[in-house]
Design an enzyme around this catalytic site. Sequence first.
Site, PDB file in Angstrom:
ATOM      1  N   HIS A 105      11.122   4.164  55.548  1.00 41.58           N
ATOM      2  CA  HIS A 105      10.995   2.778  54.695  1.00 41.58           C
ATOM      3  C   HIS A 105      11.669   2.788  53.488  1.00 41.58           C
ATOM      4  CE1 HIS A 105       6.815   1.334  56.845  1.00 41.58           C
ATOM      5  NE2 HIS A 105       7.905   1.740  57.936  1.00 41.58           N
ATOM      6  N   SER A 124       5.923  -5.761  49.782  1.00 43.31           N
ATOM      7  CA  SER A 124       4.645  -5.105  49.519  1.00 43.31           C
ATOM      8  C   SER A 124       4.508  -3.793  50.207  1.00 43.31           C
ATOM      9  CB  SER A 124       3.402  -5.970  49.783  1.00 43.31           C
ATOM     10  OG  SER A 124       1.958  -5.519  49.296  1.00 43.31           O
ATOM     11  N   CYS A 138       3.715  -0.585  52.243  1.00 42.11           N
ATOM     12  CA  CYS A 138       2.748  -0.328  53.583  1.00 42.11           C
ATOM     13  C   CYS A 138       1.839   0.945  53.028  1.00 42.11           C
ATOM     14  CB  CYS A 138       3.411   0.070  54.797  1.00 42.11           C
ATOM     15  SG  CYS A 138       4.367   1.671  54.472  1.00 42.11           S
ATOM     16  N   CYS A 141       4.012   3.966  52.023  1.00 40.04           N
ATOM     17  CA  CYS A 141       4.563   4.211  50.951  1.00 40.04           C
ATOM     18  C   CYS A 141       3.751   3.948  49.637  1.00 40.04           C
ATOM     19  CB  CYS A 141       5.518   2.895  50.986  1.00 40.04           C
ATOM     20  SG  CYS A 141       6.632   3.004  52.220  1.00 40.04           S
TER      21      CYS A 141
END
Length: 145
Positions: free
Chosen positions: A50, A77, A79, A82
């Site tokens: 990501h 935003s 996840c 992360c």
Amino acid sequence: MDPFINAAIEEARKGLAEGGIPIGSVLVIDGKIVGRGHNRRVQKGSAILHAEMDAIESAGRLTAADYQRATLYSTLSPCDMCSGTALLYKIPRIVIGENRTFQGPEEYLRARGVELVILDDAECVRLMREFITAKPALWNEDIGV
């Protein structure tokens, strides 16, 4: 406009141009970008790359004190994965471009002491809405649906 969210948006556009998902991120310490990244799951055939993970990885090995002075910028935003990485390294502040198209565990981050700044940036929203409309299956894969 905040130059660091602009840098994250540039990263998101790079990802889209490469055939990937338009999410970008930068890691900032003491007013300087030390790591840049964008979602490269498609490009690298990765299960975990990501944008935030890519930005943190591109910064290389840092000290605990460095992370504790950092701000993580992301166009979307973060996840659970992360967010967990930000918690692991005790990154105290996350600036989020938008959380309309996806919202990670923001309340959990706040409860753990992370300062969140939600910009509700129109360009971040536009990039994600257009992508989700164009490639819903790929988007669902990315968020584990």
